[in-house]
Scaffold this motif. Structure first.
Motif, PDB file in Angstrom:
ATOM      1  N   GLU A   1      -8.516   0.339  -4.677  1.00  0.00           N
ATOM      2  CA  GLU A   1      -7.846  -0.897  -5.094  1.00  0.00           C
ATOM      3  C   GLU A   1      -7.691  -1.864  -3.921  1.00  0.00           C
ATOM      4  OE1 GLU A   1      -3.672  -2.449  -7.142  1.00  0.00           O
ATOM      5  OE2 GLU A   1      -3.813  -0.375  -6.431  1.00  0.00           O
TER       6      GLU A   1
ATOM      7  N   ARG B   1       2.140   2.087  -3.435  1.00  0.00           N
ATOM      8  CA  ARG B   1       1.121   2.700  -4.289  1.00  0.00           C
ATOM      9  C   ARG B   1       0.878   4.161  -3.892  1.00  0.00           C
ATOM     10  NH1 ARG B   1       0.549  -2.517  -4.734  1.00  0.00           N
ATOM     11  NH2 ARG B   1      -0.520  -3.492  -6.469  1.00  0.00           N
ATOM     12  N   MET B   2       0.849   4.416  -2.588  1.00  0.00           N
ATOM     13  CA  MET B   2       0.651   5.793  -2.130  1.00  0.00           C
ATOM     14  C   MET B   2       1.820   6.678  -2.541  1.00  0.00           C
ATOM     15  SD  MET B   2      -1.128   5.806   1.608  1.00  0.00           S
ATOM     16  CE  MET B   2      -0.977   7.573   1.709  1.00  0.00           C
TER      17      MET B   2
ATOM     18  N   VAL C   1      -4.724   9.729  -3.597  1.00  0.00           N
ATOM     19  CA  VAL C   1      -4.600   8.417  -2.954  1.00  0.00           C
ATOM     20  C   VAL C   1      -5.914   7.639  -2.920  1.00  0.00           C
ATOM     21  CG1 VAL C   1      -2.613   9.124  -1.565  1.00  0.00           C
ATOM     22  CG2 VAL C   1      -4.906   9.239  -0.577  1.00  0.00           C
TER      23      VAL C   1
ATOM     24  N   TYR D   1       0.834  -1.203   0.000  1.00  0.00           N
ATOM     25  CA  TYR D   1       0.000   0.000   0.000  1.00  0.00           C
ATOM     26  C   TYR D   1       0.870   1.254   0.000  1.00  0.00           C
ATOM     27  CZ  TYR D   1      -4.107   2.859   0.980  1.00  0.00           C
ATOM     28  OH  TYR D   1      -5.111   3.777   0.898  1.00  0.00           O
TER      29      TYR D   1
ATOM     30  N   CYS E   1      -5.881   4.305  -4.540  1.00  0.00           N
ATOM     31  CA  CYS E   1      -5.146   3.299  -3.763  1.00  0.00           C
ATOM     32  C   CYS E   1      -6.096   2.604  -2.796  1.00  0.00           C
ATOM     33  CB  CYS E   1      -4.001   3.935  -2.974  1.00  0.00           C
ATOM     34  SG  CYS E   1      -2.791   4.813  -3.962  1.00  0.00           S
TER      35      CYS E   1
END
Length: 157
Positions: free
Chosen positions: A117, A24-25, A111, A21, A114
């Motif tokens: 997802e 991705r952030m 974000v 995570y 994210c």
């Protein structure tokens, strides 16, 4: 004693999830020239108001040193202001500027995919349960991140 598969340990799964995570952030925040610590600081200050850097670090779950580095850049960019505490000479208070609030809002939008997802495997009605379970775990491991009702802090409490 038999060695346990790490995939059976909650801590390992949380760590792996956190790493994925965070990656991705980081990618989502990069165009805004924000680190995760900086984004977290802007959001916390936007929601909670003026805080000392030490309290801000506790609420964001980072070390005081990491928060100091994050804040230094935010101050230089005019997103956060430092001022002496009115009664405690050694305490420096941090507050977000209007430009900082605006960037926090842009960061939130960046974000959001994210989060979508990460929650995709769950049915809509399960998503709030996932958040609630994670908040309970966080409340055990970092009570300062949560308010008295077990909700993430956002009102200066």
């Amino acid at each position: 004693m038999k060695v346990k598969d790490p995939g059976e340990r909650v801590g390992y799964l949380i760590w792996q999830l956190s790493q994925a995570y965070a990656q991705r952030m980081e990618q989502a925040l990069r165009p805004l020239k924000l680190t995760q610590a900086q984004f977290s600081a802007l959001v916390r200050l936007s929601l909670d108001g003026t805080l000392s850097s030490a309290e801000l670090a506790r609420r964001c779950g980072v070390t005081a040193q990491s928060m100091g580095t994050a804040l230094r850049d935010l101050v230089e960019r005019g997103l956060v202001e430092r001022r002496a505490h009115p009664t405690h000479g050694k305490i420096v208070e941090m507050s977000v500027t209007a430009a900082g609030v605006e960037l926090a809002q842009r960061g939130e939008a960046a974000v959001e995919p994210c989060e979508q997802e990460a929650l995709e495997p769950f049915l809509p009605q399960e998503r709030e349960q996932v958040r609630a379970h994670l908040q309970r775990m966080l409340g055990t491991l970092n009570p300062r991140a949560l308010g008295p009702a077990g909700d993430l802090l956002h009102d200066g409490t």
